[in-house]
Design an enzyme around this catalytic site. Structure first.
Site, PDB file in Angstrom:
ATOM      1  N   SER A  60      36.406  38.728  38.694  1.00 48.24           N
ATOM      2  CA  SER A  60      37.820  39.218  39.168  1.00 48.24           C
ATOM      3  C   SER A  60      38.609  39.942  38.146  1.00 48.24           C
ATOM      4  CB  SER A  60      38.526  38.145  39.815  1.00 48.24           C
ATOM      5  OG  SER A  60      40.211  38.329  39.910  1.00 48.24           O
TER       6      SER A  60
ATOM      7  N   HIS B 117      35.312  42.202  41.262  1.00 48.32           N
ATOM      8  CA  HIS B 117      36.034  41.749  42.418  1.00 48.32           C
ATOM      9  C   HIS B 117      37.557  42.317  42.002  1.00 48.32           C
ATOM     10  CE1 HIS B 117      36.846  38.303  45.248  1.00 48.32           C
ATOM     11  NE2 HIS B 117      37.927  38.299  44.724  1.00 48.32           N
TER      12      HIS B 117
ATOM     13  N   ASP C  61      41.480  41.986  43.447  1.00 46.94           N
ATOM     14  CA  ASP C  61      42.409  41.368  44.561  1.00 46.94           C
ATOM     15  C   ASP C  61      43.460  42.126  45.035  1.00 46.94           C
ATOM     16  OD1 ASP C  61      41.107  38.471  44.557  1.00 46.94           O
ATOM     17  OD2 ASP C  61      41.142  38.773  42.711  1.00 46.94           O
TER      18      ASP C  61
ATOM     19  N   MET D  38      46.644  41.958  46.998  1.00 43.29           N
ATOM     20  CA  MET D  38      47.609  41.270  47.612  1.00 43.29           C
ATOM     21  C   MET D  38      49.056  41.989  48.118  1.00 43.29           C
ATOM     22  SD  MET D  38      47.455  38.180  44.742  1.00 43.29           S
ATOM     23  CE  MET D  38      46.096  37.435  44.161  1.00 43.29           C
TER      24      MET D  38
ATOM     25  N   HIS E  59      38.767  42.155  47.860  1.00 41.06           N
ATOM     26  CA  HIS E  59      39.238  41.023  48.487  1.00 41.06           C
ATOM     27  C   HIS E  59      40.680  41.167  48.898  1.00 41.06           C
ATOM     28  CE1 HIS E  59      40.313  36.436  48.059  1.00 41.06           C
ATOM     29  NE2 HIS E  59      40.211  36.843  49.137  1.00 41.06           N
TER      30      HIS E  59
ATOM     31  N   MET F  61      44.030  40.076  50.608  1.00 43.57           N
ATOM     32  CA  MET F  61      44.733  39.156  50.816  1.00 43.57           C
ATOM     33  C   MET F  61      45.974  39.778  51.190  1.00 43.57           C
ATOM     34  SD  MET F  61      43.775  36.874  47.500  1.00 43.57           S
ATOM     35  CE  MET F  61      43.164  38.298  46.788  1.00 43.57           C
TER      36      MET F  61
ATOM     37  N   MET G 101      37.232  30.484  50.016  1.00 48.61           N
ATOM     38  CA  MET G 101      38.279  30.106  48.851  1.00 48.61           C
ATOM     39  C   MET G 101      38.035  28.773  48.526  1.00 48.61           C
ATOM     40  SD  MET G 101      39.620  33.210  48.425  1.00 48.61           S
ATOM     41  CE  MET G 101      40.787  32.411  47.022  1.00 48.61           C
TER      42      MET G 101
ATOM     43  N   GLY H 278      45.371  33.947  40.043  1.00 44.93           N
ATOM     44  CA  GLY H 278      44.431  33.626  39.096  1.00 44.93           C
ATOM     45  C   GLY H 278      44.822  32.272  38.300  1.00 44.93           C
TER      46      GLY H 278
ATOM     47  N   ASP I 143      35.367  31.855  45.579  1.00 44.48           N
ATOM     48  CA  ASP I 143      36.597  32.349  44.808  1.00 44.48           C
ATOM     49  C   ASP I 143      37.573  31.434  44.414  1.00 44.48           C
ATOM     50  OD1 ASP I 143      38.135  34.160  43.711  1.00 44.48           O
ATOM     51  OD2 ASP I 143      38.649  35.241  45.464  1.00 44.48           O
TER      52      ASP I 143
ATOM     53  N   GLY J 236      39.044  29.200  40.521  1.00 42.37           N
ATOM     54  CA  GLY J 236      38.803  28.286  39.786  1.00 42.37           C
ATOM     55  C   GLY J 236      37.338  27.832  39.445  1.00 42.37           C
TER      56      GLY J 236
HETATM   57  C1  DX5 Z   1      42.946  34.141  44.022  1.00 42.98           C
HETATM   58  C2  DX5 Z   1      41.841  35.203  43.841  1.00 42.98           C
HETATM   59  C3  DX5 Z   1      41.031  35.098  42.972  1.00 42.98           C
HETATM   60  C4  DX5 Z   1      41.342  34.758  41.515  1.00 42.98           C
HETATM   61  C5  DX5 Z   1      40.176  34.240  40.557  1.00 42.98           C
HETATM   62  O1  DX5 Z   1      43.627  34.515  44.998  1.00 42.98           O
HETATM   63  O2  DX5 Z   1      41.458  35.629  45.190  1.00 42.98           O
HETATM   64  O3  DX5 Z   1      39.775  36.068  42.831  1.00 42.98           O
HETATM   65  O4  DX5 Z   1      41.779  35.971  40.757  1.00 42.98           O
HETATM   66  O5  DX5 Z   1      40.815  33.818  39.708  1.00 42.98           O
HETATM   67  P1  DX5 Z   1      40.182  32.485  38.892  1.00 42.98           P
HETATM   68  O6  DX5 Z   1      38.929  32.284  38.569  1.00 42.98           O
HETATM   69  O7  DX5 Z   1      41.102  32.484  37.461  1.00 42.98           O
HETATM   70  O8  DX5 Z   1      40.573  31.344  39.904  1.00 42.98           O
HETATM   71 ZN    ZN Z   2      39.614  36.952  45.124  1.00 42.43          ZN
END
Ligand code: DX5
Ligand code: ZN
Length: 221
Positions: free
Chosen positions: A8, A31, A33, A35, A64, A66, A135, A142, A173, A175
């Site tokens: 990501s 990846h 993200d 948002m 992705h 969101m 998720m 992140g 996805d 942690g």
């Molecule tokens: C969270 C995102 C993830 C995130 C992953 O909402 O969808 O893709 O960026 O980041 P880490 O690996 O730090 O959890």
């Molecule tokens: Zn993501």
């Protein structure tokens, strides 16, 4: 398909996305993200940024979304150059129609589930999809801690996917790190998003390799 590592870029340097992508040539996908500050309490980037990056990056883009109202917006991410588009099933009004539209436009269609969303109600949708994203944090940021409570759902998703026989990918996805990736692989995931683990590492490309080797050692044992 085997193991895929999809870093990501959420924790990468947003002022230098082209250079950041070039630091991880061994990544299978980038990846991204998206948002919208409605579906999640954070605001990142949209189709224009994905379009710009898709023109200069060597890896394909895994978007992705969101966002609220993916029925309206997801197709524009295929047009922007994303090779895979993931919408949240909690936000989609007509997920079957949306998945078909994404595929018809030429991308892989994927459905994401937040930690509290069960997979069972969506079993019959699986043949319409190319990937399921489970998720393992609440979406929005992140660097959050991996939620072990999602592991049983990864196992159930793996069973349902195997039953459909369609070869869907199962992505996790949130942690994901060298410490948690084994648990995910054991539960049946094969596609791994990692943000802070990759871009927080001194050598992101070496981290991509280590994540791949660690996941592969579990799934082949
Ligand atoms: C969270 C995102 C993830 C995130 C992953 O909402 O969808 O893709 O960026 O980041 P880490 O690996 O730090 O959890
Ligand atoms: Zn993501």
């Amino acid at each position: 398909m085997g193991i895929q590592i999809t870093p990501s870029l959420l924790n990468a340097d947003f002022a230098n996305l082209e250079a950041e992508a070039a630091r991880i040539p061994g990544a299978d996908w980038l990846h991204m993200d998206v948002m919208d500050n409605h579906f999640v309490p954070n605001l990142t980037l949209g189709a224009p940024v994905i379009e710009a990056l898709s023109k200069v990056a060597s890896q394909p883009i895994d978007a992705h979304l969101m966002i609220a109202d993916p029925d309206r917006w997801a197709p524009s991410f295929v047009e922007a150059g994303a090779g895979s588009v993931t919408f949240h099933v909690e936000a989609a009004a007509a997920p079957v129609r949306l998945a078909r539209e994404i595929r018809a436009k030429g991308a892989r269609a994927s459905m994401a589930l937040k930690p509290a969303t069960p997979i069972e109600p969506y079993e019959d949708l699986l043949p319409e999809l190319d990937m399921v994203l489970v998720m393992t944090v609440e979406p929005g940021f992140g660097g959050q801690k991996f939620l072990d409570l999602c592991l049983p759902k990864i196992r159930r998703a793996r069973e349902l996917i195997d039953n459909t026989g369609g070869g869907l990918w199962l992505q996790v996805d949130g942690g994901v790190s060298l410490e948690t990736i084994e648990r995910c692989a054991e539960a049946g995931a094969d596609t791994f998003v990692a943000g802070s683990a990759v871009f927080g590492a001194d050598d992101p490309e070496a981290m991509v390799r280590s994540l791949r080797e660690t996941a592969a050692s579990v799934s082949s044992s």
